[in-house]
Design a protein around this motif. Structure first.
Motif, PDB file in Angstrom:
ATOM      1  N   ALA A 183      15.197 -12.644  12.873  1.00 23.61           N
ATOM      2  CA  ALA A 183      15.039 -11.219  12.584  1.00 23.61           C
ATOM      3  C   ALA A 183      15.732 -10.896  11.264  1.00 23.61           C
ATOM      4  N   ILE A 184      14.952 -10.888  10.192  1.00 23.93           N
ATOM      5  CA  ILE A 184      15.485 -10.649   8.858  1.00 23.93           C
ATOM      6  C   ILE A 184      14.591  -9.620   8.158  1.00 23.93           C
ATOM      7  N   LEU A 185      15.195  -8.592   7.582  1.00 21.14           N
ATOM      8  CA  LEU A 185      14.459  -7.621   6.781  1.00 21.14           C
ATOM      9  C   LEU A 185      14.190  -8.216   5.406  1.00 21.14           C
ATOM     10  N   LEU A 186      12.920  -8.346   5.055  1.00 22.35           N
ATOM     11  CA  LEU A 186      12.553  -8.827   3.730  1.00 22.35           C
ATOM     12  C   LEU A 186      12.452  -7.646   2.760  1.00 22.35           C
ATOM     13  N   PRO A 187      12.646  -7.892   1.482  1.00 24.28           N
ATOM     14  CA  PRO A 187      12.490  -6.832   0.477  1.00 24.28           C
ATOM     15  C   PRO A 187      11.008  -6.557   0.223  1.00 24.28           C
ATOM     16  N   TRP A 188      10.311  -6.095   1.258  1.00 27.29           N
ATOM     17  CA  TRP A 188       8.864  -6.060   1.201  1.00 27.29           C
ATOM     18  C   TRP A 188       8.329  -5.060   0.175  1.00 27.29           C
ATOM     19  N   LYS A 189       9.054  -3.975  -0.053  1.00 24.57           N
ATOM     20  CA  LYS A 189       8.595  -3.023  -1.056  1.00 24.57           C
ATOM     21  C   LYS A 189       8.625  -3.647  -2.453  1.00 24.57           C
ATOM     22  N   GLU A 190       9.655  -4.426  -2.720  1.00 27.95           N
ATOM     23  CA  GLU A 190       9.728  -5.130  -4.004  1.00 27.95           C
ATOM     24  C   GLU A 190       8.640  -6.201  -4.092  1.00 27.95           C
ATOM     25  N   LEU A 191       8.346  -6.856  -2.971  1.00 28.24           N
ATOM     26  CA  LEU A 191       7.286  -7.866  -2.967  1.00 28.24           C
ATOM     27  C   LEU A 191       5.915  -7.217  -3.185  1.00 28.24           C
ATOM     28  N   VAL A 192       5.728  -6.005  -2.664  1.00 29.22           N
ATOM     29  CA  VAL A 192       4.489  -5.274  -2.922  1.00 29.22           C
ATOM     30  C   VAL A 192       4.342  -5.001  -4.412  1.00 29.22           C
ATOM     31  N   GLN A 193       5.437  -4.623  -5.056  1.00 28.35           N
ATOM     32  CA  GLN A 193       5.387  -4.367  -6.491  1.00 28.35           C
ATOM     33  C   GLN A 193       5.034  -5.631  -7.260  1.00 28.35           C
ATOM     34  N   VAL A 194       5.584  -6.764  -6.834  1.00 25.35           N
ATOM     35  CA  VAL A 194       5.229  -8.040  -7.469  1.00 25.35           C
ATOM     36  C   VAL A 194       3.734  -8.296  -7.318  1.00 25.35           C
ATOM     37  N   CYS A 195       3.204  -8.035  -6.127  1.00 23.55           N
ATOM     38  CA  CYS A 195       1.769  -8.216  -5.906  1.00 23.55           C
ATOM     39  C   CYS A 195       0.950  -7.376  -6.886  1.00 23.55           C
ATOM     40  N   LYS A 196       1.349  -6.138  -7.101  1.00 25.50           N
ATOM     41  CA  LYS A 196       0.630  -5.284  -8.036  1.00 25.50           C
ATOM     42  C   LYS A 196       0.653  -5.881  -9.443  1.00 25.50           C
ATOM     43  N   GLU A 197       1.809  -6.349  -9.830  1.00 27.99           N
ATOM     44  CA  GLU A 197       1.951  -6.896 -11.179  1.00 27.99           C
ATOM     45  C   GLU A 197       1.186  -8.195 -11.356  1.00 27.99           C
ATOM     46  N   GLU A 198       1.020  -8.940 -10.273  1.00 28.09           N
ATOM     47  CA  GLU A 198       0.358 -10.248 -10.357  1.00 28.09           C
ATOM     48  C   GLU A 198      -1.104 -10.194  -9.886  1.00 28.09           C
ATOM     49  N   ARG A 199      -1.643  -8.978  -9.664  1.00 29.51           N
ATOM     50  CA  ARG A 199      -3.041  -8.800  -9.261  1.00 29.51           C
ATOM     51  C   ARG A 199      -3.339  -9.506  -7.926  1.00 29.51           C
ATOM     52  N   VAL A 200      -2.467  -9.244  -6.967  1.00 28.56           N
ATOM     53  CA  VAL A 200      -2.586  -9.804  -5.621  1.00 28.56           C
ATOM     54  C   VAL A 200      -2.593  -8.647  -4.627  1.00 28.56           C
ATOM     55  N   MET A 201      -3.418  -8.742  -3.595  1.00 25.07           N
ATOM     56  CA  MET A 201      -3.443  -7.707  -2.566  1.00 25.07           C
ATOM     57  C   MET A 201      -2.353  -7.976  -1.529  1.00 25.07           C
ATOM     58  N   SER A 202      -1.695  -6.906  -1.081  1.00 27.94           N
ATOM     59  CA  SER A 202      -0.583  -7.036  -0.129  1.00 27.94           C
ATOM     60  C   SER A 202      -0.994  -6.513   1.240  1.00 27.94           C
ATOM     61  N   LEU A 203      -0.786  -7.335   2.244  1.00 23.74           N
ATOM     62  CA  LEU A 203      -1.016  -6.979   3.652  1.00 23.74           C
ATOM     63  C   LEU A 203       0.321  -7.108   4.371  1.00 23.74           C
ATOM     64  N   ILE A 204       0.901  -5.975   4.764  1.00 22.39           N
ATOM     65  CA  ILE A 204       2.255  -5.970   5.313  1.00 22.39           C
ATOM     66  C   ILE A 204       2.210  -5.971   6.836  1.00 22.39           C
ATOM     67  N   ASP A 205       2.752  -7.041   7.418  1.00 23.83           N
ATOM     68  CA  ASP A 205       2.937  -7.129   8.863  1.00 23.83           C
ATOM     69  C   ASP A 205       4.258  -6.441   9.183  1.00 23.83           C
ATOM     70  N   ALA A 206       4.172  -5.148   9.479  1.00 21.55           N
ATOM     71  CA  ALA A 206       5.364  -4.335   9.736  1.00 21.55           C
ATOM     72  C   ALA A 206       5.540  -4.098  11.231  1.00 21.55           C
ATOM     73  N   ALA A 207       5.288  -5.127  12.026  1.00 20.21           N
ATOM     74  CA  ALA A 207       5.303  -4.983  13.490  1.00 20.21           C
ATOM     75  C   ALA A 207       6.581  -4.335  13.991  1.00 20.21           C
ATOM     76  N   HIS A 208       7.722  -4.651  13.361  1.00 21.84           N
ATOM     77  CA  HIS A 208       9.018  -4.163  13.837  1.00 21.84           C
ATOM     78  C   HIS A 208       9.545  -2.963  13.053  1.00 21.84           C
ATOM     79  N   SER A 209       8.763  -2.414  12.136  1.00 19.91           N
ATOM     80  CA  SER A 209       9.328  -1.428  11.204  1.00 19.91           C
ATOM     81  C   SER A 209       9.432  -0.018  11.754  1.00 19.91           C
ATOM     82  N   ILE A 210       8.317   0.517  12.270  1.00 21.23           N
ATOM     83  CA  ILE A 210       8.329   1.919  12.639  1.00 21.23           C
ATOM     84  C   ILE A 210       9.287   2.141  13.810  1.00 21.23           C
ATOM     85  N   GLY A 211      10.215   3.064  13.646  1.00 18.13           N
ATOM     86  CA  GLY A 211      11.240   3.308  14.644  1.00 18.13           C
ATOM     87  C   GLY A 211      12.511   2.516  14.422  1.00 18.13           C
TER      88      GLY A 211
END
Length: 430
Positions: A183-211
């Motif tokens: 159970a580790i929180l990844l810097p997923w928002k920063e990884l999304v930004q990297v995806c934008k910069e590298e022309r990659v689509m981001s699909l976030i598995d946020a199963a544990h996020s809400i709440g």
């Protein structure tokens, strides 16, 4: 349970909260993260909804359900910082991720990026897609812990840049917001930004996020796709999840899974009808979706998201430290950042079991003995050549629950180590 809970003052967090949950008094629930735990007010609201549905199924299915569904989407959208028409309900995170992946029109040159920590069913979905025509390629990135968020971001960028690129090629990265185990929180928002910069689509598995994860603000983070379970940390009834697809990407989701009656073929499509397709896929039980409303009311009654998660984070940190002290593994950590950057309401503790023991038997024996003999359970898993356990802190837990877990794990690990070592020393039958 008195239905007038809304007019009462909530008890203090800790064991006093157990009166609002349906657990067997003999069971210590310290594994909320796996399947979630609905409060009794949510359970009672669901029973009332079930009764209403069964009193007149035609009226329920043809008239009553849709206003409630729209209300739930509106409330969830507000919570996660999105537009209402960017949010639809699906049964669970795996279902939502499969829906996205199976809508993408793959080509042979396309690439699906996963991690060594990607949830098993999600990784297998990617593998299945790579196994069937047109055979997009899987590319797995390895995370090794302990590691700080900045290093993960740098490694991810380097991995994306190492991939072969061509005109018209699609690359989709499946990114955990919070890894399931460990159970580790990844810097997923920063990884999304990297995806934008590298022309990659981001699909976030946020199963544990809400709440559990604060300040989601999806309109600011702008992932290409994002899905989170509501039946885990938000207290809704199983099974219930929200799929977020921003308006800019809704044309990519051409069909629900299974296909809804509202599906439009390309020749008939004048624009995306994303929400309409997800409003009626088939005859399903809508009650888990509607339970989100009472779950959100209950959380507000408790004091709100910040109060809930402040308690759970502190307890996870202190409880994890106490379990590690009891087990004698306090020096082993996966999160080098300490208090908050990578650890939220779940904590990983090293377990004193030999790495050479047969993995399937260890998992089976720990599950059976903890659950059926000790009335407490936390999953034991093998990661990076060592055994770990993952504990969830919730509003009904106290430090004594973690101490009980530590004592139980110490006993169970000693028993299993002795038994399996004896089996290994026993001569094989001819």
């Amino acid at each position: 349970m008195d239905v007038s809970w809304r007019n009462k003052t909530p008890p203090k967090f800790g064991h006093a909260m157990l009166q609002y949950f349906a657990f067997n008094p003999a069971y210590t629930n310290i594994n909320h993260g796996s399947y979630g735990s609905s409060p009794i007010p949510v359970i009672e609201a669901c029973r009332a909804l079930d009764s209403e549905a069964e009193s007149n199924p035609d009226r329920w299915m043809r008239f009553s359900y849709l206003p409630r569904l729209t209300d739930v989407r509106q409330r969830i959208a507000t919570l996660i910082g999105a537009k209402t028409d960017e949010c639809v309900m699906v049964p669970n995170a795996s279902h939502g991720i499969s829906t996205v992946l199976r809508n993408i029109e793959w080509q042979k040159e396309d690439i699906i990026v996963t991690f060594n920590t990607t949830y098993a069913s999600v990784a297998q979905t990617a593998r299945y897609l790579s196994d069937v025509p047109p055979h997009p390629t899987m590319s797995a990135m390895t995370l090794e812990f302990p590691v700080v968020p900045a290093t993960i971001v740098a490694q991810f960028r380097a991995h994306l840049r190492s991939l072969p690129r061509g005109p018209g090629q699609k690359i989709v990265a499946i990114i955990d917001s919070i890894i399931s185990m460990p159970a580790i929180l990844l810097p997923w928002k920063e990884l999304v930004q990297v995806c934008k910069e590298e022309r990659v689509m981001s699909l976030i598995d946020a199963a544990h996020s809400i709440g559990q994860e604060p300040n989601l603000n999806l309109s600011t983070a702008q992932p290409d796709f994002w899905v989170s379970n509501c039946h885990k940390w938000l207290y809704a009834k199983r099974s219930c999840a929200v799929l977020y697809v921003p308006l800019r990407n809704q044309h990519l989701i051409k069909s629900t899974f299974p296909t809804a009656a509202a599906y439009l073929s390309p020749a008939d499509r004048t624009g995306p009808n994303f929400v309409e397709q997800f409003e009626w896929i088939a005859t399903i039980d809508f009650v888990p979706y509607f339970s989100v409303a009472t779950a959100l009311d209950f959380r507000q009654w408790l004091g709100g998201e910040e109060k809930i998660n402040t308690y759970c984070r502190r307890l996870a940190r202190l409880g994890g430290q106490r379990v590690a002290q009891i087990l004698g593994t306090a020096g082993a950590v996966l999160d080098p950042t300490g208090d908050s950057q990578m650890t939220l309401n779940m904590v990983n503790i090293r377990v004193p079991l030999s790495a050479s023991l047969p993995k399937a038997l260890v998992v089976q024996k720990t599950r059976t003995r903890m659950m059926f003999e000790r009335n407490i359970f936390a999953p034991v898993f093998f990661f990076q050549d060592a055994w770990w356990t993952r504990c969830s802190a919730q509003i009904w837990n106290e430090i004594s629950d973690f101490e009980k877990l530590g004592r139980v794990l110490l006993e169970v690990c000693a028993e299993i180590e002795h038994e399996l070592r004896a089996d290994q020393r026993r001569p094989a039958k001819l």
